[in-house]
Design a protein around this motif. Structure first.
Motif, short mmCIF file in Angstrom:
data_model
loop_
_atom_site.label_atom_id
_atom_site.label_comp_id
_atom_site.label_asym_id
_atom_site.label_seq_id
_atom_site.Cartn_x
_atom_site.Cartn_y
_atom_site.Cartn_z
N PHE A 106 0.85 -1.19 0.00
CA PHE A 106 0.00 0.00 0.00
C PHE A 106 0.88 1.24 0.00
CE2 PHE A 106 0.71 -1.60 4.29
CZ PHE A 106 1.24 -0.50 4.93
N TRP A 107 0.24 2.38 -0.26
CA TRP A 107 0.90 3.67 -0.17
C TRP A 107 0.41 4.41 1.08
CZ3 TRP A 107 0.15 6.05 -5.76
CH2 TRP A 107 0.94 5.33 -6.67
N LEU B 63 4.27 7.97 -1.05
CA LEU B 63 3.57 8.44 -2.25
C LEU B 63 4.44 9.35 -3.11
CD1 LEU B 63 1.11 9.08 -4.04
CD2 LEU B 63 0.41 10.79 -2.34
N PHE B 64 5.22 10.23 -2.47
CA PHE B 64 5.94 11.26 -3.20
C PHE B 64 7.25 10.76 -3.82
CE2 PHE B 64 3.56 13.34 0.30
CZ PHE B 64 2.53 13.82 -0.48
N LYS B 65 7.43 9.44 -3.82
CA LYS B 65 8.57 8.84 -4.50
C LYS B 65 8.12 7.88 -5.60
CE LYS B 65 11.62 9.26 -0.48
NZ LYS B 65 12.46 8.56 0.52
N GLN B 66 6.81 7.80 -5.82
CA GLN B 66 6.27 6.87 -6.82
C GLN B 66 6.42 7.42 -8.24
OE1 GLN B 66 5.37 3.88 -5.83
NE2 GLN B 66 5.67 4.49 -3.68
N LYS B 67 6.48 6.50 -9.21
CA LYS B 67 6.66 6.90 -10.60
C LYS B 67 5.53 6.45 -11.52
CE LYS B 67 11.72 6.97 -10.28
NZ LYS B 67 13.00 6.47 -10.85
N GLU B 68 4.70 5.51 -11.03
CA GLU B 68 3.62 4.99 -11.86
C GLU B 68 2.28 5.42 -11.28
OE1 GLU B 68 3.93 3.36 -14.68
OE2 GLU B 68 6.13 3.32 -14.59
N LEU B 69 1.48 6.11 -12.07
CA LEU B 69 0.16 6.55 -11.65
C LEU B 69 -0.84 5.41 -11.81
CD1 LEU B 69 -1.36 9.17 -10.70
CD2 LEU B 69 -2.03 9.43 -13.10
N PRO B 70 -1.49 4.97 -10.73
CA PRO B 70 -2.45 3.88 -10.85
C PRO B 70 -3.70 4.31 -11.63
CG PRO B 70 -2.51 4.78 -8.63
CD PRO B 70 -1.37 5.45 -9.34
N VAL C 41 -8.66 4.83 -1.88
CA VAL C 41 -8.16 5.60 -0.75
C VAL C 41 -8.97 5.21 0.48
CG1 VAL C 41 -7.81 7.90 0.23
CG2 VAL C 41 -7.43 7.51 -2.22
N VAL C 42 -8.29 4.72 1.50
CA VAL C 42 -8.95 4.30 2.73
C VAL C 42 -8.83 5.44 3.73
CG1 VAL C 42 -9.11 2.54 4.52
CG2 VAL C 42 -8.26 1.92 2.24
N GLY C 43 -9.95 6.11 3.98
CA GLY C 43 -9.97 7.24 4.89
C GLY C 43 -10.34 8.53 4.19
N GLY C 44 -11.36 9.21 4.72
CA GLY C 44 -11.85 10.44 4.09
C GLY C 44 -11.63 11.67 4.95
N GLY C 45 -10.52 11.70 5.71
CA GLY C 45 -10.17 12.89 6.46
C GLY C 45 -9.48 13.91 5.56
N ALA C 46 -8.88 14.92 6.16
CA ALA C 46 -8.26 15.99 5.38
C ALA C 46 -7.18 15.46 4.44
CB ALA C 46 -7.67 17.03 6.32
N ILE C 47 -6.28 14.61 4.96
CA ILE C 47 -5.20 14.08 4.12
C ILE C 47 -5.76 13.24 2.99
CG2 ILE C 47 -3.17 12.56 4.09
CD1 ILE C 47 -2.64 13.41 6.98
N GLY C 48 -6.72 12.37 3.32
CA GLY C 48 -7.32 11.51 2.32
C GLY C 48 -7.99 12.30 1.21
N GLN D 91 -3.97 0.12 -6.87
CA GLN D 91 -3.19 0.51 -5.71
C GLN D 91 -4.12 0.98 -4.59
OE1 GLN D 91 -0.76 0.17 -3.49
NE2 GLN D 91 0.66 0.42 -5.22
N ILE D 92 -3.59 0.96 -3.34
CA ILE D 92 -4.33 1.40 -2.16
C ILE D 92 -3.52 2.49 -1.48
CG2 ILE D 92 -5.21 0.75 0.12
CD1 ILE D 92 -5.56 -2.10 -0.98
N LEU D 93 -4.18 3.59 -1.14
CA LEU D 93 -3.55 4.66 -0.37
C LEU D 93 -4.24 4.74 0.99
CD1 LEU D 93 -1.73 7.20 -0.06
CD2 LEU D 93 -3.61 8.52 -1.08
N LEU D 94 -3.46 4.64 2.07
CA LEU D 94 -4.02 4.69 3.42
C LEU D 94 -3.96 6.11 3.97
CD1 LEU D 94 -2.44 1.54 5.11
CD2 LEU D 94 -4.67 1.73 4.00
#
Length: 475
Positions: free
Chosen positions: A156-157, A162-169, A174-181, A260-263
């Motif tokens: 997961f990301w 995240l800020f080192k990834q090169k491939e856009l899914p 996205v798990v979580g709907g707070g400010a960051i999510g 991909q999954i972003l936490l």
């Protein structure tokens, strides 16, 4: 054993504020940082990279959407690697302000490694033990990883990678709907991913004013697929390398596949490696370290600031807490930390700004209040910018004193600062109307809102009747 007036564990925003302030006052300071560079999460994996990332997505979105409106044909896919190269450039540029050399030149002794208490006044860093007359804990937090079956095996990301990834899914969960999510979801959607948010709560942005919350959700649902009252229970890897995710919603459950999954489900305090028991410092069941109004822990000469104390997980709050600690720990001048006028922004587009009470909070506490609200479609600059989605709302007590202010609008985190100043100085909403705002600017939204106060006072009730008689006589 070296002895110091203050030992600071953690070189993020709070810790650096204490280090620079204390050393400038002549204190002997030790600063402990476990990472290679100073600056903390905000600089390296938080505020700075996320805003650079969001700006890149905004540039792409503007080129595509506004370009089409103006007759341009913008096509092609985004190179996530190029986006993150730009992100890293921003980090490098700002890192100069938080360099080791800057702090050593101030007389601060830097220790690179993880700090661990050996007593209430001593801390070990690798094979060195140092003594602190006062100690400040500023170790921050990290992403919370929920105990989801199969998640670790699937990968997961988080904001840390995240800020080192090169491939856009192509398809992102996205798990979580707070400010960051929400910030990262919208940004990744605008870069080209099809984004689905799974949020355990009943609604998004539950801490925001209802008017702002409704406006934001309406805007976000145009770009994102959002599932509320939902929870990820299981993740499996498919034969083609995708992630098959089992999601529960009430008594129902279903499966979907994502690339991909972003936490983004919350933060966990960095306290477990501190050996707090050796210092006698109390921590709650979540690992946060409670403090009093002076930011002291239960051990009076040990302070805790920033994310680690569990109050407000904002860089600007950590910095302000650092200033309070300098007064209390270094100068011995009693100073209490006030959170009454802490503003915050959520950097979706358009931005959300928040300071003070919401309307629902004022109602809950039985406060007699008045609401002054203006849609941005009434503000000329937003109309000319073609960015009129949003509103501004100011809440006052019966005497016109501002108790809360909220906005959703392009750049609201900048143009709403005048309201923060007014609240800090105890000024009334009418005072904001007396300022002169260059035409046409975005802050005129504040003036339009404050003008409503005077209209309610001057152009209703007995005053118009009296002025009518006066004008008739004056003629």
């Amino acid at each position: 054993m070296k002895k110091y007036d203050v030992v600071i564990i953690g070189g993020g925003a709070g810790g650096l504020t204490v280090a620079s302030g204390a050393s400038s006052l002549g204190a002997k300071v030790a600063l402990i940082e476990k990472e290679r560079h100073l600056g903390g999460d905000c600089l390296h994996v938080g505020c700075v990279p996320s805003k650079a990332f969001i700006q890149a997505s905004k540039d792409i979105y503007t080129a595509r959407s506004k370009g089409k409106e103006l007759g341009l044909d913008v096509s092609g896919s985004v190179d996530l690697g190029k986006v993150n190269e730009r992100v890293q450039q921003s980090i490098i540029a700002i890192q100069k302000h938080d360099s080791d050399e800057r702090f050593t030149s101030l007389g601060v002794d830097l220790y690179k490694g993880a700090g661990t208490f050996t007593s209430a006044n001593t801390v070990r860093v690798d094979d060195q033990e140092i003594y602190g007359k006062r100690i400040v804990i500023a170790t921050g937090s990290r992403p919370l990883i929920p105990p989801i079956e199969g998640l670790n095996d699937a990968g997961f990301w988080t904001n840390e990678n995240l800020f080192k990834q090169k491939e856009l899914p192509e398809n992102l969960l996205v798990v979580g709907g707070g400010a960051i999510g929400l910030e990262l979801s919208q940004a990744l959607s605008r870069l080209g991913s099809k984004v689905t948010i799974v949020e355990k709560g009943k609604k998004l942005l539950s801490t925001e004013d209802e008017s702002i919350q409704k406006a934001a959700v309406y805007i976000l649902e145009k770009e994102l697929t959002i599932h509320l009252n939902s929870e990820v229970k299981k993740v499996q890897i498919t034969s083609n390398g995708r992630k098959r995710v089992t999601i529960h919603k009430g008594n129902e459950h279903y499966t979907e596949e994502y690339d991909q999954i972003l936490l983004a489900v919350g933060r966990k305090p960095n306290s477990e490696r501190l050996n707090l028991n050796a210092a006698g410092v109390f921590q709650d069941e979540r690992g946060f370290i409670p403090t009093n109004e002076k930011l002291q822990t239960n051990v009076p000469h040990i302070f805790a600031i920033g994310d680690i104390n569990g109050k407000f997980a904002f860089t600007h709050v950590a910095g302000e807490e650092g200033k309070v600690v300098v007064q209390n720990a270094i100068l011995g001048v009693p100073k209490k930390m006030s959170y009454n006028h802490i503003p915050w922004n959520i950097y979706i587009q358009p931005e959300i700004f928040h300071v003070g009470m919401t309307e629902q909070q004022a109602r809950k506490f039985g406060i007699k209040f008045s609401v002054y609200e203006v849609p941005l479609t009434d503000v000329d600059r937003f109309i000319s910018d073609q960015e009129a989605d949003g509103l501004i709302k100011i809440i006052t007590d019966q005497n016109g004193k501002i108790i809360g202010a909220h906005a959703i609008g392009n750049g609201s985190g900048d143009w709403m600062q005048a309201v923060v100043f007014a609240m800090k100085k105890g000024r009334k909403i009418g005072d904001l109307s007396q300022m002169i705002y260059p035409y046409p600017n975005h802050a005129a939204a504040i003036k339009r809102t404050a003008d409503l106060y005077w209209r309610s006072k001057l152009f209703s009730g007995t005053i118009p009747k009296l002025t009518k008689k006066y004008i008739s006589w004056f003629r």
